[in-house]
Design a protein around this motif. Structure first.
Motif, PDB file in Angstrom:
ATOM      1  N   LEU A   1       0.942  -1.145   0.056  1.00  0.00           N
ATOM      2  CA  LEU A   1      -0.063   0.097  -0.090  1.00  0.00           C
ATOM      3  C   LEU A   1       0.816   1.147  -0.050  1.00  0.00           C
ATOM      4  CD1 LEU A   1      -3.013  -0.267   2.420  1.00  0.00           C
ATOM      5  CD2 LEU A   1      -3.011   0.297  -0.128  1.00  0.00           C
TER       6      LEU A   1
ATOM      7  N   HIS B   1      -9.994   4.201  -8.146  1.00  0.00           N
ATOM      8  CA  HIS B   1     -11.078   3.393  -8.293  1.00  0.00           C
ATOM      9  C   HIS B   1     -11.584   3.706  -9.847  1.00  0.00           C
ATOM     10  CE1 HIS B   1     -12.274   2.280  -3.936  1.00  0.00           C
ATOM     11  NE2 HIS B   1     -11.101   1.944  -4.424  1.00  0.00           N
TER      12      HIS B   1
ATOM     13  N   ASN C   1      -6.537  -4.866 -10.342  1.00  0.00           N
ATOM     14  CA  ASN C   1      -7.723  -4.224 -10.006  1.00  0.00           C
ATOM     15  C   ASN C   1      -7.956  -4.246  -8.442  1.00  0.00           C
ATOM     16  OD1 ASN C   1      -8.585  -3.480 -12.554  1.00  0.00           O
ATOM     17  ND2 ASN C   1      -9.631  -5.427 -12.848  1.00  0.00           N
ATOM     18  N   ARG C   2      -7.882  -5.366  -7.783  1.00  0.00           N
ATOM     19  CA  ARG C   2      -8.039  -5.578  -6.481  1.00  0.00           C
ATOM     20  C   ARG C   2      -7.058  -4.880  -5.508  1.00  0.00           C
ATOM     21  NH1 ARG C   2      -9.981 -10.590  -4.571  1.00  0.00           N
ATOM     22  NH2 ARG C   2     -11.419 -11.125  -6.274  1.00  0.00           N
TER      23      ARG C   2
ATOM     24  N   MET D   1      -8.459  -1.413  -5.546  1.00  0.00           N
ATOM     25  CA  MET D   1      -9.709  -1.349  -4.697  1.00  0.00           C
ATOM     26  C   MET D   1      -9.369  -1.081  -3.356  1.00  0.00           C
ATOM     27  SD  MET D   1     -11.669  -1.652  -7.150  1.00  0.00           S
ATOM     28  CE  MET D   1     -12.907  -0.799  -6.179  1.00  0.00           C
ATOM     29  N   TYR D   2      -8.450  -1.796  -2.729  1.00  0.00           N
ATOM     30  CA  TYR D   2      -7.839  -1.601  -1.670  1.00  0.00           C
ATOM     31  C   TYR D   2      -6.941  -0.411  -1.231  1.00  0.00           C
ATOM     32  CZ  TYR D   2      -8.866  -6.620  -1.347  1.00  0.00           C
ATOM     33  OH  TYR D   2      -9.677  -8.117  -1.490  1.00  0.00           O
TER      34      TYR D   2
ATOM     35  N   ASP E   1      -9.902   2.164  -1.241  1.00  0.00           N
ATOM     36  CA  ASP E   1     -10.439   2.121   0.291  1.00  0.00           C
ATOM     37  C   ASP E   1      -9.694   2.706   1.425  1.00  0.00           C
ATOM     38  OD1 ASP E   1     -12.652   0.848  -1.037  1.00  0.00           O
ATOM     39  OD2 ASP E   1     -11.939  -1.273  -0.544  1.00  0.00           O
ATOM     40  N   PHE E   2      -8.267   2.378   1.320  1.00  0.00           N
ATOM     41  CA  PHE E   2      -7.392   2.869   2.256  1.00  0.00           C
ATOM     42  C   PHE E   2      -7.524   4.466   2.110  1.00  0.00           C
ATOM     43  CE2 PHE E   2      -2.957   4.142   2.857  1.00  0.00           C
ATOM     44  CZ  PHE E   2      -2.800   3.898   4.205  1.00  0.00           C
TER      45      PHE E   2
ATOM     46  N   PHE F   1      -9.888   6.533   1.031  1.00  0.00           N
ATOM     47  CA  PHE F   1     -11.280   7.053   1.421  1.00  0.00           C
ATOM     48  C   PHE F   1     -11.255   6.918   2.867  1.00  0.00           C
ATOM     49  CE2 PHE F   1     -13.440   6.057  -2.652  1.00  0.00           C
ATOM     50  CZ  PHE F   1     -13.666   7.317  -2.960  1.00  0.00           C
TER      51      PHE F   1
END
Lengths: 324, 253
Positions: free
Chosen positions: A35, A86, A108-109, A112-113, A116-117, A119
């Protein structure tokens, strides 16, 4: 957009924007090796940071203190960054700002994470601001942003959509986050209610004008200027304002159907772009953008005298008159 | 609380959650949000055990369930080629449910809880990426990640409302259920969410089996000897925990 020219318009914010930049680096720092890499990748890609600029300028109309507003500025930029990560999954985009997207570099996954992190960090950051109404504004904005994107997917390839549909869509997709940036900056600095309202509407009108120009430029700029093929929006099925004005032109309609069906040749694509550029669709769209710009400038006029007033005016003019 | 009443509460909560996130396009293309009934059950454990449960707790529990729905929506996005309309909307569904949880708590003025939960979501995202990282994580670290992903937000909710004494049972139960489901799927040749992405777990299936037995044994003792849990509730929890094992035994004849 010429980033250098834009930066000159708010050069007096430079030291505070440097603080925001450092804070963004802290915000995306993660205990996860992957990340960290993905977020840093995004941060280094840069960006105009126009939303934090609006937060800071709006805050100048209250009790300005960088310590109390930086969390708001960081938060809105993180939301913007997360939605881009996203969006790249949705658009299957391989590059953005000349760099590989997170979804292209990993998958893609992971995108997504990462989103999310970001946001989640955005929300955590803004909880420094202990004002329930501000959180209602931001959470409502996040929901509306999604609805805007959902509608955009729904409206794709749909030629029967109206100008009103388009305006409603860009309100949610773009204008509302710029509006929230201005409103939240003003709320965080405890500006008076009337000022908050003018700044909110200023942001909304600037956002509308900005998005219309963005949509015009997708059709009128060169591939080099855009960093992607001109007419990409249309090729993806997104029907924008200039196209809506000329969609029934007998010279344009058949080519339009071809591009939306994904069957257009390279040559016909160029012919279509030339026809749209030569049509009155571009000018009519510019007029609408200009109407929003005038409304934005009118809101600025009603703000109390302040050095930030001129900056807001100049940025609005720059964003709405830019060439690419 | 008896089983019928518990079922009724779960049904009402599910309806309230679906009401919160009604969006016609999402419903059409992505279906209703994923609401894991086991997780919802353990979120509401204090309520089912007769604790005082007020409106703010009801809303907070809905918000926590929405967080899991949001995360689940993003778990359904394919690693590659998410270009269909359904997949594009799956991305937005997750973001939409996230926005809704935040909005629900914001209008309720629950700023402290928003801060705690958002920090938790960031941590969950970090742990999810462990399953994609080049960096090697040990078996125990991965089990710890699974537990955190499965229960962190509920733990935060229970902590926030001072229901600390329910946390152990909730966390271990959700871990046990998740591991049992993973193992069952793996044994059936399916692609379980965690095991399929971790060579470390795949190489240690026997240890995983032992880990499951260990957790099950400790948890059973804890529940049977609990002074806190009502007898009826104990039976319902034990039944839930045994369900996966029974299903496995039935499959194996």
């Amino acid at each position: 957009m010429d980033k250098m020219k834009l930066k000159l318009l708010y050069s007096d914010l430079k030291s505070d924007l440097d603080i925001i930049e450092k804070e963004l680096a802290v915000a995306v720092n993660s205990s996860s090796h992957l990340l960290n890499e993905a977020s840093l990748h995004l941060l280094l890609a840069g960006g105009k940071r126009i939303r934090p600029v609006f937060v800071l300028l709006a805050a100048k109309f209250g009790n300005y203190s960088i310590d109390s507003i930086k969390s708001v500025a960081v938060s809105v930029e993180l939301i913007h960054m997360a939605s881009l990560v996203h969006d790249d999954v949705i658009d299957d985009a391989e590059t953005r700002r000349g760099r590989e997207t997170v979804k292209a570099q990993w998958n893609n996954r992971v995108a997504m994470y990462t989103g999310d992190f970001l946001f989640a960090n955005a929300i955590e950051y803004i909880t420094d601001l202990q004002n329930t109404y501000a959180h209602e504004v931001l959470s409502h904005t996040m929901v509306e942003l999604c609805i805007g994107e959902i509608i955009q997917i729904e409206d794709k390839h749909y030629l029967e959509q109206t100008v009103r549909d388009y305006l409603r869509r860009i309100k949610r997709k773009t204008a509302i986050l710029i509006s929230a940036s201005c409103e939240l900056g003003a709320i965080a600095s405890q500006a008076d209610e009337e000022t908050v309202k003018h700044l909110k509407w200023f942001g909304y009108y600037v956002g509308m004008s900005f998005q219309i120009i963005d949509d015009i430029l997708d059709l009128t700029s060169t591939d080099e200027e855009l960093g992607k093929p001109a007419g990409s929006d249309l090729a993806q099925g997104n029907i924008t304002l200039p196209v809506l004005y000329v969609k029934n032109d007998p010279d344009i309609e058949p080519l339009l159907k071809e591009i939306l069906a994904g069957t257009i040749s390279g040559e016909n694509r160029q012919i279509l772009l030339t026809k749209i550029r030569d049509s009155d669709g571009i000018n009519r769209a510019k007029q609408i953008s200009n109407l929003y710009l005038q409304k934005a400038l009118n809101e600025v006029k009603q703000l109390p005298a302040n050095s930030a007033k001129k900056s807001l005016q100049n940025i609005a003019l720059f964003m709405s008159k830019r060439k690419f | 609380m008896n089983e019928a009443l518990i079922k009724q509460h779960i049904k009402q909560y599910k309806e309230a959650i679906l009401h919160q996130v009604q969006q016609s396009t999402l419903l059409k293309y992505t279906g209703a949000p994923v609401i894991d009934e086991e997780r919802l059950f353990f979120t509401l454990l204090p309520l089912f055990n007769g604790e005082e449960w007020e409106e703010s707790q009801r809303k907070s529990a809905i918000a926590v369930t929405l967080i899991f729905s949001a995360l689940a929506a993003h778990d359904l996005v394919k690693e590659l080629n998410a270009t269909s309309k359904d997949q594009q909307l799956q991305v937005l569904a997750g973001d939409y449910y996230s926005g809704k949880y935040y909005h629900l708590l914001a209008i309720d003025g629950q700023l402290d809880l928003i801060q705690i939960l958002s920090e938790g979501v960031a941590t969950i995202s970090e742990h999810k990426t462990r399953f994609y990282d080049r960096q090697i994580y040990g078996f125990d670290q991965l089990i710890q990640s699974i537990q955190l992903i499965e229960s962190q937000s509920i733990e935060q909710l229970l902590e926030y409302y001072s229901f600390h004494e329910y946390i152990f049972v909730m966390k271990e139960s959700l871990l046990l259920i998740a591991l049992k489901k993973e193992l069952a799927a793996y044994e059936q040749g399916e692609q379980p969410f965690y095991i399929s992405k971790s060579s470390q777990l795949q190489a240690n299936i026997n240890i995983l089996q032992l880990e499951i037995e260990k957790i099950e044994s400790i948890l059973m003792d804890e529940i049977k000897n609990s002074e806190l849990l009502e007898e009826q509730l104990k039976s319902i929890i034990l039944e839930k925990l045994m369900k996966c094992t029974l299903e496995k035994q039935l499959r194996e004849g």
